[in-house]
Design an enzyme around this catalytic site. Structure first.
Site, PDB file in Angstrom:
ATOM      1  N   ARG A  39       3.687  -0.942  -0.521  1.00  0.00           N
ATOM      2  CA  ARG A  39       3.504  -2.275  -1.094  1.00  0.00           C
ATOM      3  C   ARG A  39       2.473  -2.274  -2.214  1.00  0.00           C
ATOM      4  O   ARG A  39       2.584  -3.050  -3.173  1.00  0.00           O
ATOM      5  CB  ARG A  39       3.094  -3.252   0.018  1.00  0.00           C
ATOM      6  CG  ARG A  39       2.910  -4.676  -0.468  1.00  0.00           C
ATOM      7  CD  ARG A  39       2.849  -5.704   0.635  1.00  0.00           C
ATOM      8  NE  ARG A  39       1.647  -5.645   1.438  1.00  0.00           N
ATOM      9  CZ  ARG A  39       1.172  -6.678   2.158  1.00  0.00           C
ATOM     10  NH1 ARG A  39       1.828  -7.833   2.160  1.00  0.00           N
ATOM     11  NH2 ARG A  39       0.095  -6.551   2.884  1.00  0.00           N
ATOM     12  N   ALA A 102       3.377 -11.668  -1.734  1.00  0.00           N
ATOM     13  CA  ALA A 102       3.978 -10.551  -1.006  1.00  0.00           C
ATOM     14  C   ALA A 102       3.868 -10.893   0.478  1.00  0.00           C
ATOM     15  O   ALA A 102       2.771 -11.113   0.998  1.00  0.00           O
ATOM     16  CB  ALA A 102       3.245  -9.240  -1.304  1.00  0.00           C
ATOM     17  N   SER A 103       4.990 -10.961   1.151  1.00  0.00           N
ATOM     18  CA  SER A 103       5.005 -11.417   2.543  1.00  0.00           C
ATOM     19  C   SER A 103       4.400 -10.381   3.479  1.00  0.00           C
ATOM     20  O   SER A 103       4.210  -9.206   3.120  1.00  0.00           O
ATOM     21  CB  SER A 103       6.446 -11.712   2.978  1.00  0.00           C
ATOM     22  OG  SER A 103       7.022 -12.726   2.195  1.00  0.00           O
ATOM     23  N   MET A 104       4.095 -10.810   4.699  1.00  0.00           N
ATOM     24  CA  MET A 104       3.617  -9.894   5.726  1.00  0.00           C
ATOM     25  C   MET A 104       4.645  -8.784   5.935  1.00  0.00           C
ATOM     26  O   MET A 104       5.844  -9.058   6.065  1.00  0.00           O
ATOM     27  CB  MET A 104       3.417 -10.624   7.054  1.00  0.00           C
ATOM     28  CG  MET A 104       2.349 -11.678   7.052  1.00  0.00           C
ATOM     29  SD  MET A 104       2.312 -12.603   8.619  1.00  0.00           S
ATOM     30  CE  MET A 104       1.803 -11.296   9.764  1.00  0.00           C
ATOM     31  N   PRO A 105       4.229  -7.520   5.989  1.00  0.00           N
ATOM     32  CA  PRO A 105       5.187  -6.444   6.251  1.00  0.00           C
ATOM     33  C   PRO A 105       6.016  -6.659   7.515  1.00  0.00           C
ATOM     34  O   PRO A 105       7.214  -6.343   7.529  1.00  0.00           O
ATOM     35  CB  PRO A 105       4.287  -5.212   6.361  1.00  0.00           C
ATOM     36  CG  PRO A 105       3.140  -5.521   5.452  1.00  0.00           C
ATOM     37  CD  PRO A 105       2.891  -7.000   5.650  1.00  0.00           C
TER      38      PRO A 105
END
Length: 393
Positions: A39, A102-105
């Site tokens: 990421r 950027a969303s939570m993995p």
């Protein structure tokens, strides 16, 4: 793909992978993409990670604090804001509203599991943001199999530049994702990384029969969503499927809901409304951020927005506003004793909400996973347990 560092250089990234796998978020088929597509390669030098403990976002600069930046970018399962206020924000302090992230993995990989993307599949993503999600899909589906659409011109340009810098075989299109990308259709898989209030039928039309559409979906009632996993019918005329779990996403820009202007509803005071009371408690009716009753009340009380005010002097007002008229209701919850209720307008919003709450209890307090969504050219409907038990939303 080439990057300035690899996950192997950061032990925390490998540990995050183990944590995600143990939690069931990172499946074995997606582990290679997690390892190969960090990421951090997609994040800007200045970003605002969300602190799960405090519920606040704070600025982190890579030039000023590289170790902290990498710890959030590579090693932490937290959402990271990358844009505020549609790009109008400047400075280090958080802006008014986050508009790209950027969303939570863990959320990313659970949704990718729902998508069931396989090598050779052609995929459309709605909501490019940093481009990380599209890159993960390209790693699995293969070169030139992923098209991603981003409404924000600056965000799209940044993602396109990142893709070119890293040599990613991903097509980035700037435009309104609610229209899909018809020139590259049909797709085997479509995924949205933004919240919906109405599932665009254009996506059904652009997905192959038997194809899968995964998208966060919710109602006007609140900001919460649930992930809908829809399968396109054999004749290609509808898509239907269950919700897989609660999430919360920034909303598709074409479907953002304006915050109710209180003074347009309550022109005097609450005493202008009809007063009653209720024995339903704040904990029962409101719950917390991801408790199922908020999602269900939105399904059963359409065209209504809930606003939960701050608690003071042992009480908390919860407001309900009609979105297509000036109906309103206020429930004043206090610590102990019955809550006072006022409501006014063409609709009795509290009566509708109380009936919805009773319905939820009578049906075993179902969570999102017992509900489903059907999308046709005529509109959308939700259902409990089976598509035959449906109602329009």
């Amino acid at each position: 793909m080439t990057t300035t560092h690899t996950p192997n250089e950061r032990p925390g990234h490998a540990e995050l992978g183990r944590v995600l796998a143990a939690a069931g978020a990172l499946s074995p088929d997606w582990a290679p993409a997690f390892a190969a597509v960090p990421r951090s390669a997609f994040l800007p030098d200045l970003m605002w990670p969300f602190d799960m403990a405090t519920g606040q976002s704070g600025a982190v600069s890579r030039p000023d604090a590289p170790d902290i930046w990498h710890a959030y970018a590579d090693d932490a399962d937290v959402p990271i804001v990358t844009q505020w206020d549609d790009g109008q924000h400047t400075g280090l302090e958080p802006g008014t509203a986050p508009t790209s992230s950027a969303s939570m993995p863990s959320v990313v990989f659970r949704m990718l599991q729902d998508l069931d993307l396989r090598p050779g599949h052609k995929a459309l993503e709605i909501g490019t943001a940093t481009g990380w999600n599209a890159a993960l899909m390209a790693h699995r589906a293969g070169p030139h199999h992923v098209v991603t659409v981003e409404v924000d011109e600056a965000v799209a340009a940044a993602a396109r530049a990142t893709a070119e810098r890293l040599g990613l075989p991903v097509r980035v299109v700037q435009g309104d994702g609610s229209h899909g990308c018809p020139e590259a259709a049909p797709y085997d898989r479509i995924i949205a990384t933004c919240g919906l209030r109405s599932a665009p039928y254009a996506w059904v039309e652009q997905c192959r029969p038997g194809g899968v559409i995964v998208a966060p979906w919710g109602t006007d009632y609140g900001n919460g969503d649930a992930v809908a996993r829809l399968v396109v019918s054999p004749d290609g005329r509808s898509a239907c499927g269950r919700f897989t779990g609660p999430v919360e996403f920034m909303k598709l820009r074409a479907q953002r809901a304006a915050h109710p202007l209180h003074s347009a509803y309550v022109t005097g005071g609450v005493a202008d409304g009809d007063e009653t009371s209720t024995t339903v408690t704040e904990a029962e009716f409101v719950g917390d951020r991801f408790t199922p009753q908020r999602f269900v009340l939105g399904l059963r009380v359409p065209r209504c927005r809930q606003v939960i005010a701050e608690k003071s002097d042992g009480g908390r007002p919860v407001w309900l506003y009609g979105t297509d008229d000036r109906s309103w209701a206020c429930v004043w919850f206090r610590d102990g004793g019955a809550a006072r209720v006022w409501q006014a307008g063409p609709r009795r919003l509290w009566d509708e909400a109380a009936a919805a709450y009773r319905w939820w209890e009578e049906n075993g307090r179902p969570g999102p996973e017992r509900f489903g969504l059907t999308v046709t050219a005529e509109g959308q409907s939700v259902w409990l347990d089976e598509p035959g038990c449906s109602w329009s939303v």
